[in-house]
Design a protein around this motif. Sequence first.
Motif, PDB file in Angstrom:
ATOM      1  N   PRO A  19       0.825  -1.312   0.169  1.00 32.12           N
ATOM      2  CA  PRO A  19      -0.094   0.022  -0.054  1.00 32.12           C
ATOM      3  C   PRO A  19       0.848   1.256  -0.022  1.00 32.12           C
ATOM      4  N   HIS A  20       0.118   2.451  -0.456  1.00 24.91           N
ATOM      5  CA  HIS A  20       1.172   3.666  -0.623  1.00 24.91           C
ATOM      6  C   HIS A  20       0.419   4.441   0.435  1.00 24.91           C
ATOM      7  N   SER A  21       1.074   5.341   1.066  1.00 24.54           N
ATOM      8  CA  SER A  21       0.657   6.458   1.968  1.00 24.54           C
ATOM      9  C   SER A  21       0.384   7.712   1.432  1.00 24.54           C
ATOM     10  N   SER A  22       1.081   8.243   0.324  1.00 19.86           N
ATOM     11  CA  SER A  22       0.806   9.363  -0.381  1.00 19.86           C
ATOM     12  C   SER A  22       1.400   9.343  -1.837  1.00 19.86           C
ATOM     13  N   GLY A  23       1.058  10.230  -2.657  1.00 19.66           N
ATOM     14  CA  GLY A  23       1.976  10.562  -4.099  1.00 19.66           C
ATOM     15  C   GLY A  23       0.822   9.696  -4.954  1.00 19.66           C
ATOM     16  N   SER A  24       1.525   9.702  -6.251  1.00 22.17           N
ATOM     17  CA  SER A  24       0.878   8.895  -7.434  1.00 22.17           C
ATOM     18  C   SER A  24       1.632   8.368  -8.237  1.00 22.17           C
ATOM     19  N   VAL A  25       1.041   7.498  -8.890  1.00 20.03           N
ATOM     20  CA  VAL A  25       1.780   6.569 -10.134  1.00 20.03           C
ATOM     21  C   VAL A  25       0.967   6.795 -11.394  1.00 20.03           C
ATOM     22  N   TYR A  26       1.699   7.054 -12.436  1.00 19.89           N
ATOM     23  CA  TYR A  26       1.049   7.136 -13.763  1.00 19.89           C
ATOM     24  C   TYR A  26       1.693   6.300 -14.741  1.00 19.89           C
ATOM     25  N   ILE A  27       0.961   5.783 -15.575  1.00 19.06           N
ATOM     26  CA  ILE A  27       1.274   4.948 -16.716  1.00 19.06           C
ATOM     27  C   ILE A  27       0.675   5.369 -17.997  1.00 19.06           C
ATOM     28  N   ASP A  28       1.761   6.043 -18.865  1.00 22.25           N
ATOM     29  CA  ASP A  28       1.178   6.600 -20.198  1.00 22.25           C
ATOM     30  C   ASP A  28       0.357   7.630 -19.606  1.00 22.25           C
ATOM     31  N   ASP A  29       0.554   8.450 -18.796  1.00 18.75           N
ATOM     32  CA  ASP A  29      -0.196   9.745 -18.324  1.00 18.75           C
ATOM     33  C   ASP A  29      -1.525   9.409 -17.604  1.00 18.75           C
ATOM     34  N   THR A  30      -1.799   8.262 -17.254  1.00 13.57           N
ATOM     35  CA  THR A  30      -3.025   7.777 -16.764  1.00 13.57           C
ATOM     36  C   THR A  30      -2.598   7.389 -15.373  1.00 13.57           C
ATOM     37  N   GLU A  31      -3.275   7.918 -14.444  1.00 11.23           N
ATOM     38  CA  GLU A  31      -3.139   7.725 -12.833  1.00 11.23           C
ATOM     39  C   GLU A  31      -3.566   6.157 -12.623  1.00 11.23           C
ATOM     40  N   VAL A  32      -2.662   5.490 -12.045  1.00 14.12           N
ATOM     41  CA  VAL A  32      -2.732   3.994 -11.603  1.00 14.12           C
ATOM     42  C   VAL A  32      -2.845   3.648 -10.289  1.00 14.12           C
ATOM     43  N   THR A  33      -2.636   4.944  -9.388  1.00 16.54           N
ATOM     44  CA  THR A  33      -2.198   4.628  -7.990  1.00 16.54           C
ATOM     45  C   THR A  33      -3.198   3.803  -7.275  1.00 16.54           C
ATOM     46  N   GLY A  34      -2.314   2.618  -6.922  1.00 11.99           N
ATOM     47  CA  GLY A  34      -3.043   1.823  -6.110  1.00 11.99           C
ATOM     48  C   GLY A  34      -4.240   0.826  -6.578  1.00 11.99           C
ATOM     49  N   ILE A  35      -4.203   0.729  -7.889  1.00  8.47           N
ATOM     50  CA  ILE A  35      -5.470  -0.034  -8.329  1.00  8.47           C
ATOM     51  C   ILE A  35      -5.067  -1.490  -8.453  1.00  8.47           C
ATOM     52  N   GLY A  36      -3.849  -1.991  -8.158  1.00  3.49           N
ATOM     53  CA  GLY A  36      -3.535  -3.596  -7.932  1.00  3.49           C
ATOM     54  C   GLY A  36      -3.076  -4.129  -9.026  1.00  3.49           C
ATOM     55  N   PRO A  37      -2.360  -5.360  -9.030  1.00  2.00           N
ATOM     56  CA  PRO A  37      -1.652  -6.130 -10.049  1.00  2.00           C
ATOM     57  C   PRO A  37      -2.817  -6.373 -11.181  1.00  2.00           C
ATOM     58  N   LYS A  38      -3.932  -6.774 -11.026  1.00  2.00           N
ATOM     59  CA  LYS A  38      -4.845  -7.298 -11.934  1.00  2.00           C
ATOM     60  C   LYS A  38      -5.183  -6.251 -12.900  1.00  2.00           C
ATOM     61  N   GLU A  39      -5.551  -4.953 -12.308  1.00  2.00           N
ATOM     62  CA  GLU A  39      -5.578  -3.943 -13.481  1.00  2.00           C
ATOM     63  C   GLU A  39      -4.320  -3.405 -14.108  1.00  2.00           C
ATOM     64  N   LEU A  40      -3.427  -3.467 -13.575  1.00  2.00           N
ATOM     65  CA  LEU A  40      -2.106  -2.972 -14.290  1.00  2.00           C
ATOM     66  C   LEU A  40      -1.597  -4.274 -15.241  1.00  2.00           C
ATOM     67  N   VAL A  41      -2.003  -5.437 -15.086  1.00  2.00           N
ATOM     68  CA  VAL A  41      -1.518  -6.194 -16.303  1.00  2.00           C
ATOM     69  C   VAL A  41      -2.451  -5.964 -17.340  1.00  2.00           C
ATOM     70  N   LYS A  42      -3.584  -5.358 -17.216  1.00  2.00           N
ATOM     71  CA  LYS A  42      -4.521  -4.933 -18.333  1.00  2.00           C
ATOM     72  C   LYS A  42      -3.947  -3.757 -18.967  1.00  2.00           C
ATOM     73  N   LYS A  43      -3.117  -2.881 -18.446  1.00  2.00           N
ATOM     74  CA  LYS A  43      -2.509  -1.741 -18.719  1.00  2.00           C
ATOM     75  C   LYS A  43      -1.204  -2.073 -19.312  1.00  2.00           C
ATOM     76  N   GLN A  44      -0.866  -3.436 -19.647  1.00  2.00           N
ATOM     77  CA  GLN A  44       0.495  -3.622 -20.073  1.00  2.00           C
ATOM     78  C   GLN A  44       1.626  -3.546 -19.185  1.00  2.00           C
ATOM     79  N   VAL A  45       1.260  -3.564 -17.757  1.00  7.76           N
ATOM     80  CA  VAL A  45       2.500  -3.519 -16.798  1.00  7.76           C
ATOM     81  C   VAL A  45       2.801  -4.799 -16.287  1.00  7.76           C
TER      82      VAL A  45
END
Length: 498
Positions: free
Chosen positions: A306-332
Amino acid sequence: MGDLLVLKGIIKDYGSTRALNNVSVSLKTGKIYGLVGENGAGKSTLAKIISGSVHADSGDVIYEGITLNYLSPQKARELGISIVHQSGDLAPNLSVLDNIFIGNEQTRFGVLAKNAMRNEAQEVLDNFSVEMDLDQRVEELTTAYQQITTICKALTVDMKLLIVDEGGASLDRQDLLKMFEVLRKLASQGVTIIYISHLLDNVIELSNEILVLRNGNLVTTLDANNIDVSQLSKHVVGHEVVMDSQPRLLADIIGKKERIKLQDLAYQGGKHGYTFSVREGEILGITGPVGSGKSELLRCIYGLNPHSSGSVYIDDTEVTGIGPKELVKKQVAFVPEDRFYEGLAMLRSIEENISLPNLWKLPGLKLNKKQLTKSAGEAAHLGKIKMSSLDQRVTELSGGNQQKTLISKWLTGDYNCFLFDEPYLGIDVGAKMDINNVLEGLASQGSSVIVTSTEFSDLIGLVHRLFVMVDQNIVAELEGDTITNHNVVTNYQSRLGV
């Protein structure tokens, strides 16, 4: 100094593959023997034969002058033979204390002597000068401290022969030296030690003699005091080994799209937020001692921690904390540090493991076996997995080919962001070169890659930029020809107070 163990003409076949071919060697009491070889050379098979979990097809195992016609793991322990396996052999849901004494519980009048076991376990830890919570569950520990737990487990029995299979693979220099100190102390007390590792400099530093296996044959025995890493590497692979050390040019990626972007991202329990980006075609390396925070950062990016603050972006789309299942679908894609517990289904086939990340794409979950087999075969070829067939179980592979299988899982889809956490643990120099070739290929196709390694020499010549992380701080950002052993060590020492 007499012979403790003598092996004569040991042969072991797995189907049509000969794992060991007429291996003969004598090991003396109180000496430390390094055992080296490429993945699949037969090191772990030899260790398993000595410790009773695998039986040779022919040949003799002579221990303290007695030929052992049938040796089981329990009988081996009774004879004073202990082994620390590469995979740890720990019960992750039990405490450190429970794991140390599994199968060797102490009782008093039929009741568990918990205080006595606790005191003995603490004494073993004190010999390492390692602070650990004996009541903490093993699954909550880092890989390094799981390995220390496994070694402590072996040290609680009366030993005459200790086999350490990749015991130092994920330890930082400080913890490695502590482990070496304990092993040398055991040797001085008359314990014979077989130390198996792909880190050849560590083997030379610790050992009295070095046994070299190649393709199942014992090709030579060397005096550790009269050989260097370059010479030993040549013996291991059978030819000169040249690793690419030419710096990658940052200019090659300047102006390209930022694919992975962190904005003050902090993981729960961490001290700081991290802000940086990784561009198309870039390989970013992160090195640092065990516990520096590099693995925790990657796991936070992927939503595993889990994150406590801040953000992660993949190809300019924020994906902070969405989890592995969704990140796989976003080609990560994410390759975890621990392939045994998190990365692979060890009892399943190579094909099944490689196919797992793409099952969600199947319409109505209807399996197209022909297509899955074709994709798995292509990925296995790209990953250079040495196997008898795609149906071979992963547990039957060498450590390096298990790691290649783990990486090949992510070579079957349209992934463009890759997170590799300690991908070089427990693998030989040839497998490292194969993995680096895969990473370079991904970057050349425009993918963004983040790779961590405690052994910073693994990253030199591979990455465009290298972050040096100490105590959760990025203390240096090196690029191009500034990525050198000297600069990394200098930053380590200045922050660690060495």
